[in-house]
Design a protein around this motif. Structure first.
Motif, PDB file in Angstrom:
ATOM      1  N   MET A 143      13.705  30.231  23.377  1.00 42.32           N
ATOM      2  CA  MET A 143      12.977  31.404  23.793  1.00 42.32           C
ATOM      3  C   MET A 143      13.710  32.074  24.938  1.00 42.32           C
ATOM      4  O   MET A 143      14.224  31.413  25.808  1.00 42.32           O
ATOM      5  N   GLY A 144      13.679  33.392  24.862  1.00 39.65           N
ATOM      6  CA  GLY A 144      14.327  34.128  25.924  1.00 39.65           C
ATOM      7  C   GLY A 144      13.438  34.247  27.150  1.00 39.65           C
ATOM      8  O   GLY A 144      12.230  34.051  27.091  1.00 39.65           O
ATOM      9  N   ARG A 145      14.092  34.496  28.241  1.00 38.54           N
ATOM     10  CA  ARG A 145      13.312  34.654  29.467  1.00 38.54           C
ATOM     11  C   ARG A 145      12.599  35.985  29.459  1.00 38.54           C
ATOM     12  O   ARG A 145      13.154  36.996  29.045  1.00 38.54           O
ATOM     13  N   ARG A 146      11.400  35.985  29.904  1.00 35.31           N
ATOM     14  CA  ARG A 146      10.633  37.213  29.984  1.00 35.31           C
ATOM     15  C   ARG A 146      10.974  37.925  31.283  1.00 35.31           C
ATOM     16  O   ARG A 146      10.991  37.313  32.353  1.00 35.31           O
ATOM     17  N   ARG A 147      11.282  39.193  31.154  1.00 38.86           N
ATOM     18  CA  ARG A 147      11.655  39.973  32.326  1.00 38.86           C
ATOM     19  C   ARG A 147      10.418  40.306  33.152  1.00 38.86           C
ATOM     20  O   ARG A 147       9.401  40.711  32.630  1.00 38.86           O
ATOM     21  N   ARG A 148      10.521  40.116  34.420  1.00 41.92           N
ATOM     22  CA  ARG A 148       9.399  40.366  35.310  1.00 41.92           C
ATOM     23  C   ARG A 148       9.290  41.854  35.588  1.00 41.92           C
ATOM     24  O   ARG A 148      10.269  42.493  35.956  1.00 41.92           O
ATOM     25  N   ARG A 149       8.108  42.390  35.407  1.00 39.99           N
ATOM     26  CA  ARG A 149       7.892  43.805  35.672  1.00 39.99           C
ATOM     27  C   ARG A 149       7.575  43.995  37.142  1.00 39.99           C
ATOM     28  O   ARG A 149       6.800  43.264  37.726  1.00 39.99           O
ATOM     29  N   GLY A 150       8.178  45.010  37.714  1.00 38.28           N
ATOM     30  CA  GLY A 150       7.992  45.248  39.133  1.00 38.28           C
ATOM     31  C   GLY A 150       6.728  46.043  39.432  1.00 38.28           C
ATOM     32  O   GLY A 150       6.035  46.530  38.539  1.00 38.28           O
ATOM     33  N   PRO A 151       6.426  46.169  40.689  1.00 40.96           N
ATOM     34  CA  PRO A 151       5.232  46.899  41.089  1.00 40.96           C
ATOM     35  C   PRO A 151       5.341  48.403  40.783  1.00 40.96           C
ATOM     36  O   PRO A 151       4.332  49.077  40.656  1.00 40.96           O
ATOM     37  N   ALA A 152       6.545  48.919  40.616  1.00 37.94           N
ATOM     38  CA  ALA A 152       6.707  50.342  40.321  1.00 37.94           C
ATOM     39  C   ALA A 152       6.167  50.674  38.937  1.00 37.94           C
ATOM     40  O   ALA A 152       5.573  51.731  38.721  1.00 37.94           O
ATOM     41  N   ALA A 153       6.351  49.776  37.974  1.00 39.19           N
ATOM     42  CA  ALA A 153       5.833  50.007  36.633  1.00 39.19           C
ATOM     43  C   ALA A 153       4.307  50.044  36.653  1.00 39.19           C
ATOM     44  O   ALA A 153       3.684  50.898  36.018  1.00 39.19           O
ATOM     45  N   PHE A 154       3.701  49.136  37.380  1.00 40.70           N
ATOM     46  CA  PHE A 154       2.243  49.138  37.498  1.00 40.70           C
ATOM     47  C   PHE A 154       1.763  50.411  38.189  1.00 40.70           C
ATOM     48  O   PHE A 154       0.752  50.993  37.795  1.00 40.70           O
ATOM     49  N   ALA A 155       2.480  50.870  39.177  1.00 38.02           N
ATOM     50  CA  ALA A 155       2.089  52.083  39.902  1.00 38.02           C
ATOM     51  C   ALA A 155       2.145  53.301  38.987  1.00 38.02           C
ATOM     52  O   ALA A 155       1.280  54.182  39.053  1.00 38.02           O
ATOM     53  N   ARG A 156       3.148  53.364  38.116  1.00 36.36           N
ATOM     54  CA  ARG A 156       3.232  54.483  37.170  1.00 36.36           C
ATOM     55  C   ARG A 156       2.054  54.473  36.207  1.00 36.36           C
ATOM     56  O   ARG A 156       1.455  55.511  35.938  1.00 36.36           O
TER      57      ARG A 156
END
Length: 106
Positions: free
Chosen positions: A1-14
């Motif tokens: 399984m590949g590593r899941r990329r962590r989403r930053g707080p900027a994506a949540f803010a958008r």
């Protein structure tokens, strides 16, 4: 399984900003749709019996007021946009969209 990329707080803010602005826009549209329009007539106007009588307007405006008169005149022009004498225009010419059928290409 590949590593899941962590989403930053900027994506949540958008996403949050999009949701808040959409909700605000819909609330504004709902408020405009719920507005009642012009105010209801008063009891004085509603209790008046008989047909409505128009009050003649004074022909001269009081000093210090601005008078705006809207005048509609038909102006006939040729293909170049130059004014043409209305007597020279045939009365059988229809306005665009009136009495014409749409064409479907060549």
């Amino acid at each position: 399984m590949g590593r899941r990329r962590r989403r930053g707080p900027a994506a949540f803010a958008r996403v949050a900003a999009t949701g808040v602005s959409t909700a605000g826009g819909l609330a504004l549209v709902g408020a405009m749709a719920a507005s009642t329009g012009p105010p209801a007539p008063t009891a004085d106007a509603a209790s008046a019996s008989g047909p409505a009588v128009s009050v003649p307007q004074p022909s001269v405006a009081p000093p210090g007021s601005v008078v705006i008169i809207e005048v509609h005149r038909t102006v006939y022009v040729d293909e170049a946009g130059k004014p043409v004498d209305p007597a020279s225009v045939s009365s059988t010419v229809a306005a665009p969209g009136v009495g014409t059928t749409p064409t479907t290409g060549p």
